[in-house]
Structure formats: C-alpha cells, structure tokens
Design an enzyme around this catalytic site. Structure first.
Site, short mmCIF file in Angstrom:
data_model
loop_
_atom_site.label_atom_id
_atom_site.label_comp_id
_atom_site.label_asym_id
_atom_site.label_seq_id
_atom_site.Cartn_x
_atom_site.Cartn_y
_atom_site.Cartn_z
N LYS A 111 -10.38 5.93 -4.51
CA LYS A 111 -11.05 4.66 -4.22
C LYS A 111 -11.22 4.41 -2.72
CE LYS A 111 -9.36 2.39 -8.41
NZ LYS A 111 -8.55 1.27 -8.97
N LYS A 192 -15.08 8.73 -19.63
CA LYS A 192 -14.48 7.60 -20.31
C LYS A 192 -15.36 6.36 -20.20
CE LYS A 192 -10.17 6.66 -19.59
NZ LYS A 192 -8.87 6.42 -18.91
N LYS A 195 -16.68 -0.09 -17.20
CA LYS A 195 -17.71 -1.00 -16.72
C LYS A 195 -18.34 -0.54 -15.41
CE LYS A 195 -18.00 -5.23 -16.95
NZ LYS A 195 -17.89 -6.65 -16.61
#
Length: 332
Positions: A111, A192, A195
């Site tokens: 991230k 997977k 959102k």
C-alpha cells in the site's frame, strides 16, 4: 469460554466476500466463545479518506454487522475510537516493536511502496492492531492468510513485553477457518472479490437489492465454451459461480456442476441463491438504519463492556513498563 476478537474497517459497503469469508463465522463464534467485535475506525485513517463519511460509514458498518446476525445480548460490539485504551496501549507497544519488524510487513510494502507522502500511521498500524488484540486477552483471533503476519507481530510483541516487564499479556493464537468460501470477482475471476477493483459489476454487496444481484451475476465473466464443469484453473469464471452456489446452498461445487447443461440456468440459480442468502440481512439493515438511537445505544453498551475489559490490561501494562500511576490508576 475462550475469548475471541475480530475487527472490520468502515471502508464502505460490505460485500459477499466479507460475509462468506468472515462474518458468518463471527455469527457462529458469538455463541461458542466470549466474543468481541470491533469497527476499527482508527485503522481507516491510515490511507486517504473522506472525514465527512467516516462517522457515517462507521455507524452503517455496525448496522451491517447487526444485520448479518451479531447479537449484542450475546457478544460485545463496539467502535475502536470509543475505547481510548487502544491508542494508549499502542504507544507502549510501539516502544516494544522494532523498525525492522514493521518494515517487513508486506501490506505496508503493497500500500505504501516508495511513496514519500505515505502516512506514518500506515507503517505503524500493525502495532495498533496488536493493541486491539492484546487489550482483551484474546486467546483466538480469526484471521485470513493476509493478516497472519500481523497476528505474528502481536504474538512477538506480547512475548517480548512479558519478558521485559513481567507477565502482562495473553499470547494469542490465530484461528483460520478450516473451510472458507473462495469468493472471486465476477468480472475478474482470478482475483478475490473486493471493492477496490476496476469494475463494480464484479462485487456483490451484502445490501444489493435483488435486481442488482441479478444484473451482476448475469454479466459475470465465464468463457467461450458452453459446458458446465468445475475446474478453477481452466474455467475460473464458471467455477466461481459454482463455488458461490455451493457456499449459498451448502452444496459441493463439483457435484453441483452435474446439474447444468448451460450457463444461463446456472446464473439464474446463483442469482436466486444469493438473493435468498442475503435477504434477511438486507431487511434487517433497513430496520436498523431507521432506528439510529438503538444502534448507538448498542455501541455505547459495547464500549462500556470493552473498557471494563481493556482498562485493567492497560493499567497492568503501564505499571509494568515503569510509568508513574495517577490517582485511581491508568484505567480510571
């Protein structure tokens, strides 16, 4: 009963992967364990977020958890920021964890990467997660494979703190569900459901109305063949539909495949099964959303119960670390 703790970020609408991979196990755990469930709103601040939406999403996430079956008469449901012991213990644990341990966290690498403007909290949030767990003397922590590394950090920090300052924390064990639904994106069935992917058509939300579930399933990616059989490697799209049908009905995906001669009927049955699976949660959410006072009272009671458990742990840790206790102790 063994104590278990789990948390979820208020990052927006919860999706089918959240429900099948975690929440239905939480609903079962609450009856067999001393269970605490937390909306971890402080964790949601590690990346860019909209302050105007954070409180709303926190409340709606709590409503969703109640809607899928968490019972405040049986478990403890609370909001992380309502329990100030969390950030207070985090500082003690940041003085125990090492830079090298945090630098090895794969989620920070994924991230944060090499960004110069990445928030320091993204680097240190695994320590906050450790505080979330250790405050409550949780013996079992249900985690997915992507969170195992963070649970190991919590264990290492607890052991190190206990060694330096005396027995303070219970060292938790990971609890990975033996059988978890494999929920993949309907548009990109090799990844997977999430959102954060490019197309919202790939993600079925827990609160999607029947017509939206139907639209997403009808547009689900399959392949150019017509034969229905279960083969995740060569037919990931069809296999994903069979797995969703199996998760919703309790059937075996490979055996279910034998019932179908075309994709159309399979998609129709998946739509019907998912609609029925999620219908109770959708209806209950509407009731809860209309009664904000009730949900807020549940969270207030949950925070009070959580603080009653967290306070003595924080007090013990502060004293053990050598800090001067104020009148009434650190948990007053």
């Amino acid at each position: 009963m063994a104590r278990v703790l789990s948390g979820v970020q208020p990052s927006g609408d919860l999706h089918l992967g959240n429900y099948l991979g975690a929440f239905r196990y939480w609903v079962a755990d609450q009856h067999d364990h001393d269970a605490l469930f937390c909306v971890v709103d402080l964790h949601a601040m590690t990346l860019d977020y909209d302050p105007a939406l954070l409180a709303t999403r926190t409340l709606e996430t709590a409503e969703s958890l109640l809607a899928v079956g968490l019972d405040p008469e049986v478990c403890t449901l609370f909001v992380q920021s309502h329990v100030p012991e969390h950030p207070r213990l985090t500082w003690l644990l940041e003085c125990t964890a090492t830079f090298g341990e945090l630098r090895r966290m794969t989620q920070f690498k994924d991230k944060g990467g090499e960004q110069e403007t990445v928030r320091a909290a993204l680097f240190t949030y695994p320590v906050l997660m450790a505080a979330d767990i250790l405050l409550y003397e949780a013996e079992r922590v249900p985690v997915g494979e992507d969170q195992r590394q963070h649970l190991e950090l919590a264990r290492d920090v607890a052991i190190r703190f206990n060694h330096r300052y005396g027995q303070t924390f219970v060292v938790p064990e990971a609890a990975v569900p033996k059988v978890a639904a494999r929920v993949m994106d309907l548009q990109e069935p090799t990844r997977k459901m999430s959102k954060s992917v490019s197309s919202p058509l790939g993600t079925v939300l827990v609160l999607d109305p029947p017509e939206e579930i139907d639209r997403k399933v009808r547009k689900a990616v399959t392949d150019t063949e017509t034969e229905v059989h279960y083969d995740p490697l060569s037919k990931p799209g069809v296999s994903n539909l069979l797995e969703l049908l199996g998760a919703a009905t309790g059937g075996d995906p490979a055996e279910l495949a034998d019932r179908y001669v075309n994709y159309g009927q399979l998609k129709a049955d998946v739509t019907e099964a998912l609609t029925e699976l999620l219908r109770p949660a959708r209806e209950r959410f509407a009731e809860l959303h209309a009664d904000r006072g009730y949900v807020e009272s549940v969270l207030a009671q949950g925070a009070a119960k959580a603080r009653a458990l967290a306070g003595p742990t924080l007090d013990r840790a502060m004293r053990g670390a050598g800090l001067l206790a104020p009148p009434g102790g650190f948990s007053a």
